[in-house]
Design an enzyme around this catalytic site. Structure first.
Site, PDB file in Angstrom:
ATOM      1  CE  LYS A 190     -10.457   9.756 -18.690  1.00 36.46           C
ATOM      2  NZ  LYS A 190     -10.663  11.047 -18.068  1.00 36.46           N
ATOM      3  NE  ARG A 198      -2.813   0.838   3.383  1.00 37.08           N
ATOM      4  CZ  ARG A 198      -2.171   0.762   4.556  1.00 37.08           C
ATOM      5  NH1 ARG A 198      -1.130   1.544   4.801  1.00 37.08           N
ATOM      6  NH2 ARG A 198      -2.583  -0.083   5.460  1.00 37.08           N
ATOM      7  CG  ASP A 227      -6.737  17.598 -15.261  1.00 40.75           C
ATOM      8  OD1 ASP A 227      -6.101  16.941 -16.116  1.00 40.75           O
ATOM      9  OD2 ASP A 227      -7.882  17.286 -14.866  1.00 40.75           O
ATOM     10  CE1 TYR A 278     -13.549  13.977 -16.325  1.00 40.79           C
ATOM     11  CE2 TYR A 278     -13.187  13.879 -13.964  1.00 40.79           C
ATOM     12  CZ  TYR A 278     -13.570  13.273 -15.148  1.00 40.79           C
ATOM     13  OH  TYR A 278     -13.959  11.968 -15.137  1.00 40.79           O
TER      14      TYR A 278
HETATM   15  C1  LIG Z   1     -10.917  11.507 -16.825  1.00 40.94           C
HETATM   16  C2  LIG Z   1     -10.399  12.787 -16.304  1.00 40.94           C
HETATM   17  C3  LIG Z   1     -10.142  12.959 -14.936  1.00 40.94           C
HETATM   18  C4  LIG Z   1     -10.428  11.881 -13.930  1.00 40.94           C
HETATM   19  O1  LIG Z   1      -9.643  10.747 -14.143  1.00 40.94           O
HETATM   20  P1  LIG Z   1     -10.148   9.237 -13.785  1.00 40.94           P
HETATM   21  O2  LIG Z   1      -8.973   8.425 -14.180  1.00 40.94           O
HETATM   22  O3  LIG Z   1     -11.401   8.978 -14.573  1.00 40.94           O
HETATM   23  O4  LIG Z   1     -10.408   9.235 -12.314  1.00 40.94           O
HETATM   24  C5  LIG Z   1      -9.640  14.184 -14.522  1.00 40.94           C
HETATM   25  N1  LIG Z   1      -9.404  15.180 -15.398  1.00 40.94           N
HETATM   26  C6  LIG Z   1      -9.632  15.049 -16.709  1.00 40.94           C
HETATM   27  C7  LIG Z   1      -9.348  16.187 -17.625  1.00 40.94           C
HETATM   28  C8  LIG Z   1     -10.147  13.852 -17.202  1.00 40.94           C
HETATM   29  O5  LIG Z   1     -10.386  13.738 -18.513  1.00 40.94           O
END
Ligand SMILES: *Cc1c(COP(=O)(O)O)cnc(C)c1O
Length: 387
Positions: free
Chosen positions: A209, A59, A184, A111
Site C-alpha cells: 500500500k 530464503r 496493523d 482487514y
Molecule cells: C492490504 C492490507 C493487508 C494485506 O496486505 P497484502 O499485501 O495485500 O497481503 C493487511 N491489512 C491491511 C489494512 C491492508 O490494507
C-alpha cells in the site's frame, strides 16, 4: 548476517530526509547512490566451513532487504524489522508465532482477508480468537484473560469503517494482563503514527500500500519494539516458511518508499478535502473519515496521528447499495478496483468484496485517495452521483 536492523538513535534527520535518501546509505563497493539488487540464491561457504558474511541461502535472508528494513526501523523507532512476501504473510507470521491454546483479542472491524484467515486457519490450529469492539477500552479490559491472552491485534484506522483504537490505552491494559500488542498500521503509515512509541510491541504494514505506493509490488513488513523470544519465533516463521519477497520487489519497494512522505501528504490532504465536501452533500448519509470532527474516533485520532488522518475514507449513500454500485460504475478518474495506498485513486463497493458476514454496510463506498488534483477527484465523484 544477523538480520537485525536497529534504529539508529543518533540519526539526526527527519523522516522526510531518511526516506528521500534511504538513510543516506550508499553501496560501499561501488559508491552507487542506490543499493544493488542481490539476485543470488546461495553464498559460498568458507574453507574453514563457516559463512564469512553470515549469508547462506536467500530464503533465510537477502542483503537487498537490509536498506528497507533499516529504514522501517528508523521510521517506527524499532529494534528490528523484517520484510515479507505480502502483508498477509507478515500478519499471519505474528499469529503463527503463538501456540495452541493461546488466547487472542482482535477487532470486529478489521482487514477482511486477515479476519477470514483467523477464522479459517488460526482457530483450527488451536488459537482462541475473540473479535471485540476495539474502540471500547472497557470491552478490551473485560475480555483480556490475565496470563492466557497472549496477543491483542489492533488495526487503526481499521478497514473499512476507519474505526480508531487507542493504542496507548490498550497497550497499557494488555501489558498489565501479560499480553503483547501488534498493530496493523497500514493505513496510518509510519509517517502519521508510530505505534511502538505509543507502547505497542509489533507493527505490521502491508508494504503493498503506502510504503510502495505505486500498485506494482506485493510485500509486507513487521517492526518490533524488542528482540525477544516471541520476535525470534516470528523471524523463524519467515526463515523456515520462506515467505520472502523477491530481491527485485524489495528494490522496487525501496524506490517507492523514497517518495512516501510526499505521496502520503497529498493523499491525506485530498482525503480531508473530499470528506469535508461530501459530508455536506444531500445524497450522502455519512462520511467515515478520522479527520472529520463528526467522526467518533476523531479525538483519539488527533492524539495518535500527526500530519494527517490518512488517505482512506468511506461514504455511505442515502440511496443504499444500488446507489453505491451506481456511483462506482460511473466514476471515470476513480478507478474501480480493490487495494489502497497507490498514487491513483481507487473506489470500491466494499460489501461486494467482503461477502456474507461482513460488518461493512452495503451502502458504503470505500475510497483510496491518490495524489491527483483534488477538485478533479471531487468533481468526478459528484458527476457519478448525479449521473
Ligand atoms: C492490504 C492490507 C493487508 C494485506 O496486505 P497484502 O499485501 O495485500 O497481503 C493487511 N491489512 C491491511 C489494512 C491492508 O490494507
Amino acid at each position: 548476517m544477523s538480520g537485525n536492523s536497529k534504529s539508529d538513535q543518533n540519526y539526526p534527520y527527519s523522516a522526510a530526509t531518511a526516506l528521500a535518501q534511504s538513510l543516506g546509505n550508499i553501496d560501499e563497493k561501488t559508491q552507487a547512490v542506490v543499493p544493488p539488487v542481490h539476485v543470488a540464491t546461495t553464498y559460498i561457504r568458507g574453507a574453514d566451513n563457516t559463512y564469512p558474511t553470515g549469508l547462506v541461502y536467500s530464503r533465510d535472508n537477502n542483503p537487498t532487504y537490509k536498506p528497507v528494513e533499516a529504514l522501517l526501523c528508523q521510521l517506527e523507532q524499532g529494534q528490528d524489522a523484517i520484510v515479507f512476501s505480502s502483508g498477509m504473510a507478515a500478519a499471519t507470521a505474528v499469529f503463527q508465532g503463538l501456540r495452541p491454546g493461546d488466547h487472542v483479542l482482535a477487532p470486529k472491524v478489521m482487514y477482511w482477508a486477515l479476519r477470514n484467515w483467523l477464522l479459517n486457519f488460526a482457530t483450527d490450529w488451536g488459537l482462541q480468537i475473540e473479535f471485540i469492539d476495539m474502540t471500547d477500552i472497557a470491552a478490551v479490559q473485560q475480555h483480556l484473560q490475565p496470563q492466557r491472552t497472549k496477543l491483542v491485534w489492533l488495526e487503526t484506522p481499521g478497514n473499512p469503517l476507519w474505526c480508531i483504537s487507542d493504542i496507548a490505552a490498550i497497550a497499557e491494559c494488555a501489558h498489565a494482563a501479560g499480553a503483547q500488542v501488534a498493530v496493523d498500521s497500514t493505513c496510518a503509515t509510519p509517517l502519521l503514527s508510530q505505534p511502538l512509541r505509543l507502547g505497542a510491541d509489533i507493527v505490521m504494514h502491508s508494504a503493498t500500500k503506502y510504503l510502495n505506493g505505486h500498485s506494482d509490488v506485493i510485500a509486507g513488513a513487521l517492526i518490533a519494539a524488542r528482540d525477544d523470544a516471541y520476535w525470534q519465533r516470528i523471524r523463524q516463521v519467515r526463515a523456515q516458511g520462506g515467505a520472502v519477497p523477491s530481491p527485485h520487489d524489495a528494490s522496487q519497494l525501496l524506490r517507492g518508499m523514497r517518495t512516501m512522505h510526499l505521496r502520503v501528504r497529498e493523499s491525506c490532504t485530498n482525503a480531508q478535502y473530499i470528506a469535508e465536501q461530501l459530508e455536506r452533500h444531500d445524497a450522502v448519509a455519512e462520511v467515515l473519515y478520522p479527520g472529520l470532527p463528526s467522526f467518533a474516533g476523531h479525538e483519539i485520532a488527533k492524539q495518535q496521528m500527526q500530519g494527517g488522518f490518512g488517505g482512506m475514507l468511506s461514504v455511505r449513500l442515502k440511496g443504499g447499495a444500488e446507489a453505491a454500485i451506481h456511483v462506482a460504475a460511473h466514476t471515470k478518474l476513480w478507478k474501480r478496483a480493490t487495494s489502497l495506498g497507490g498514487v491513483e485513486s481507487l473506489i470500491e463497493h466494499r460489501a461486494s468484496v467482503e461477502g456474507p458476514g461482513t460488518p461493512c454496510p452495503d451502502d458504503l463506498l470505500r475510497m483510496s485517495c491518490g495524489i491527483e488534483d483534488r477538485e478533479e477527484l471531487l468533481n468526478d465523484f459528484l458527476q457519478a452521483l448525479s449521473n
